[in-house]
Design a protein around this motif. Structure first.
Motif, PDB file in Angstrom:
ATOM      1  N   TYR A 231       0.819  -1.217   0.000  1.00  0.00           N
ATOM      2  CA  TYR A 231       0.000   0.000   0.000  1.00  0.00           C
ATOM      3  C   TYR A 231       0.852   1.266   0.000  1.00  0.00           C
ATOM      4  O   TYR A 231       0.533   2.238  -0.671  1.00  0.00           O
ATOM      5  N   ARG A 232       1.950   1.252   0.725  1.00  0.00           N
ATOM      6  CA  ARG A 232       2.827   2.433   0.797  1.00  0.00           C
ATOM      7  C   ARG A 232       3.433   2.781  -0.550  1.00  0.00           C
ATOM      8  O   ARG A 232       3.718   3.942  -0.820  1.00  0.00           O
ATOM      9  N   THR A 233       3.634   1.796  -1.393  1.00  0.00           N
ATOM     10  CA  THR A 233       4.215   2.049  -2.713  1.00  0.00           C
ATOM     11  C   THR A 233       3.358   3.010  -3.513  1.00  0.00           C
ATOM     12  O   THR A 233       3.864   3.930  -4.150  1.00  0.00           O
ATOM     13  N   TYR A 234       2.057   2.818  -3.478  1.00  0.00           N
ATOM     14  CA  TYR A 234       1.150   3.675  -4.244  1.00  0.00           C
ATOM     15  C   TYR A 234       1.186   5.116  -3.749  1.00  0.00           C
ATOM     16  O   TYR A 234       1.203   6.048  -4.539  1.00  0.00           O
ATOM     17  N   ASN A 235       1.196   5.297  -2.454  1.00  0.00           N
ATOM     18  CA  ASN A 235       1.114   6.640  -1.881  1.00  0.00           C
ATOM     19  C   ASN A 235       2.451   7.353  -1.791  1.00  0.00           C
ATOM     20  O   ASN A 235       2.486   8.583  -1.798  1.00  0.00           O
ATOM     21  N   ASN A 236       3.543   6.625  -1.702  1.00  0.00           N
ATOM     22  CA  ASN A 236       4.846   7.249  -1.498  1.00  0.00           C
ATOM     23  C   ASN A 236       5.645   7.468  -2.772  1.00  0.00           C
ATOM     24  O   ASN A 236       6.404   8.434  -2.865  1.00  0.00           O
ATOM     25  N   SER A 237       5.511   6.596  -3.747  1.00  0.00           N
ATOM     26  CA  SER A 237       6.370   6.660  -4.929  1.00  0.00           C
ATOM     27  C   SER A 237       6.152   7.904  -5.775  1.00  0.00           C
ATOM     28  O   SER A 237       7.123   8.503  -6.262  1.00  0.00           O
ATOM     29  N   LEU A 238       4.907   8.297  -5.969  1.00  0.00           N
ATOM     30  CA  LEU A 238       4.639   9.427  -6.856  1.00  0.00           C
ATOM     31  C   LEU A 238       5.261  10.722  -6.330  1.00  0.00           C
ATOM     32  O   LEU A 238       6.022  11.364  -7.054  1.00  0.00           O
ATOM     33  N   PRO A 239       4.994  11.135  -5.095  1.00  0.00           N
ATOM     34  CA  PRO A 239       5.620  12.376  -4.630  1.00  0.00           C
ATOM     35  C   PRO A 239       7.124  12.256  -4.400  1.00  0.00           C
ATOM     36  O   PRO A 239       7.870  13.210  -4.623  1.00  0.00           O
ATOM     37  N   LYS A 240       7.580  11.098  -3.982  1.00  0.00           N
ATOM     38  CA  LYS A 240       9.000  10.926  -3.680  1.00  0.00           C
ATOM     39  C   LYS A 240       9.870  11.053  -4.928  1.00  0.00           C
ATOM     40  O   LYS A 240      10.988  11.568  -4.859  1.00  0.00           O
ATOM     41  N   TYR A 241       9.368  10.611  -6.063  1.00  0.00           N
ATOM     42  CA  TYR A 241      10.148  10.620  -7.302  1.00  0.00           C
ATOM     43  C   TYR A 241       9.610  11.607  -8.337  1.00  0.00           C
ATOM     44  O   TYR A 241       9.756  11.420  -9.519  1.00  0.00           O
ATOM     45  N   ARG A 242       9.002  12.685  -7.850  1.00  0.00           N
ATOM     46  CA  ARG A 242       8.456  13.706  -8.747  1.00  0.00           C
ATOM     47  C   ARG A 242       9.489  14.792  -9.009  1.00  0.00           C
ATOM     48  O   ARG A 242      10.428  14.978  -8.234  1.00  0.00           O
ATOM     49  N   LEU A 243       9.297  15.493 -10.086  1.00  0.00           N
ATOM     50  CA  LEU A 243      10.121  16.636 -10.427  1.00  0.00           C
ATOM     51  C   LEU A 243      10.055  17.637  -9.282  1.00  0.00           C
ATOM     52  O   LEU A 243       8.968  17.976  -8.810  1.00  0.00           O
ATOM     53  N   GLY A 244      11.188  18.069  -8.787  1.00  0.00           N
ATOM     54  CA  GLY A 244      11.233  19.029  -7.692  1.00  0.00           C
ATOM     55  C   GLY A 244      11.093  18.419  -6.315  1.00  0.00           C
ATOM     56  O   GLY A 244      10.839  19.139  -5.354  1.00  0.00           O
ATOM     57  N   ASN A 245      11.268  17.101  -6.201  1.00  0.00           N
ATOM     58  CA  ASN A 245      11.137  16.477  -4.879  1.00  0.00           C
ATOM     59  C   ASN A 245      12.209  17.020  -3.936  1.00  0.00           C
ATOM     60  O   ASN A 245      13.335  17.275  -4.348  1.00  0.00           O
ATOM     61  N   PRO A 246      11.854  17.239  -2.676  1.00  0.00           N
ATOM     62  CA  PRO A 246      12.799  17.857  -1.741  1.00  0.00           C
ATOM     63  C   PRO A 246      13.957  16.956  -1.325  1.00  0.00           C
ATOM     64  O   PRO A 246      14.969  17.440  -0.844  1.00  0.00           O
ATOM     65  N   GLY A 247      13.827  15.645  -1.539  1.00  0.00           N
ATOM     66  CA  GLY A 247      14.884  14.720  -1.143  1.00  0.00           C
ATOM     67  C   GLY A 247      15.987  14.564  -2.168  1.00  0.00           C
ATOM     68  O   GLY A 247      16.975  13.875  -1.921  1.00  0.00           O
ATOM     69  N   GLY A 248      15.824  15.166  -3.330  1.00  0.00           N
ATOM     70  CA  GLY A 248      16.823  15.037  -4.377  1.00  0.00           C
ATOM     71  C   GLY A 248      16.852  13.664  -5.021  1.00  0.00           C
ATOM     72  O   GLY A 248      17.854  13.266  -5.612  1.00  0.00           O
ATOM     73  N   HIS A 249      15.744  12.935  -4.927  1.00  0.00           N
ATOM     74  CA  HIS A 249      15.669  11.600  -5.527  1.00  0.00           C
ATOM     75  C   HIS A 249      15.586  11.698  -7.048  1.00  0.00           C
ATOM     76  O   HIS A 249      15.203  12.737  -7.593  1.00  0.00           O
ATOM     77  N   LYS A 250      15.932  10.624  -7.707  1.00  0.00           N
ATOM     78  CA  LYS A 250      15.812  10.562  -9.164  1.00  0.00           C
ATOM     79  C   LYS A 250      14.368  10.875  -9.563  1.00  0.00           C
ATOM     80  O   LYS A 250      13.431  10.510  -8.852  1.00  0.00           O
ATOM     81  N   VAL A 251      14.195  11.539 -10.682  1.00  0.00           N
ATOM     82  CA  VAL A 251      12.878  12.016 -11.101  1.00  0.00           C
ATOM     83  C   VAL A 251      12.287  11.107 -12.174  1.00  0.00           C
ATOM     84  O   VAL A 251      12.932  10.833 -13.187  1.00  0.00           O
ATOM     85  N   TYR A 252      11.047  10.654 -11.920  1.00  0.00           N
ATOM     86  CA  TYR A 252      10.313   9.834 -12.878  1.00  0.00           C
ATOM     87  C   TYR A 252       8.942  10.412 -13.208  1.00  0.00           C
ATOM     88  O   TYR A 252       8.350  10.053 -14.219  1.00  0.00           O
TER      89      TYR A 252
END
Length: 71
Positions: free
Chosen positions: A37-58
């Protein structure tokens, strides 16, 4: 599940017409069942353009709150 797997499955669901090009976590949950369940809710914001964590953008977050897969 690795983020690359999530991105690949979302892209496949879009190409197969199971997921619209602009989607929300609930849309992904219906199109790609069986993930943690966490995958659905966490992946989109975590890997979005401009994410605050500096994660790769998808993904890009659209003004209406939906997300789109980047090319």
């Amino acid at each position: 599940m690795q983020v690359e797997d999530v991105v690949r499955e979302i892209g496949l669901a879009i190409r197969q017409g199971r997921l619209p090009e602009r989607f929300r976590a609930a849309d992904v949950r219906r199109a790609c069942p069986g993930w943690d369940y966490r995958t659905y809710n966490n992946s989109l914001p975590k890997y979005r353009l401009g994410n605050p964590g500096g994660h790769k953008v998808y993904f890009r977050r659209n003004r209406d709150g939906t997300y789109s897969l980047l090319d």
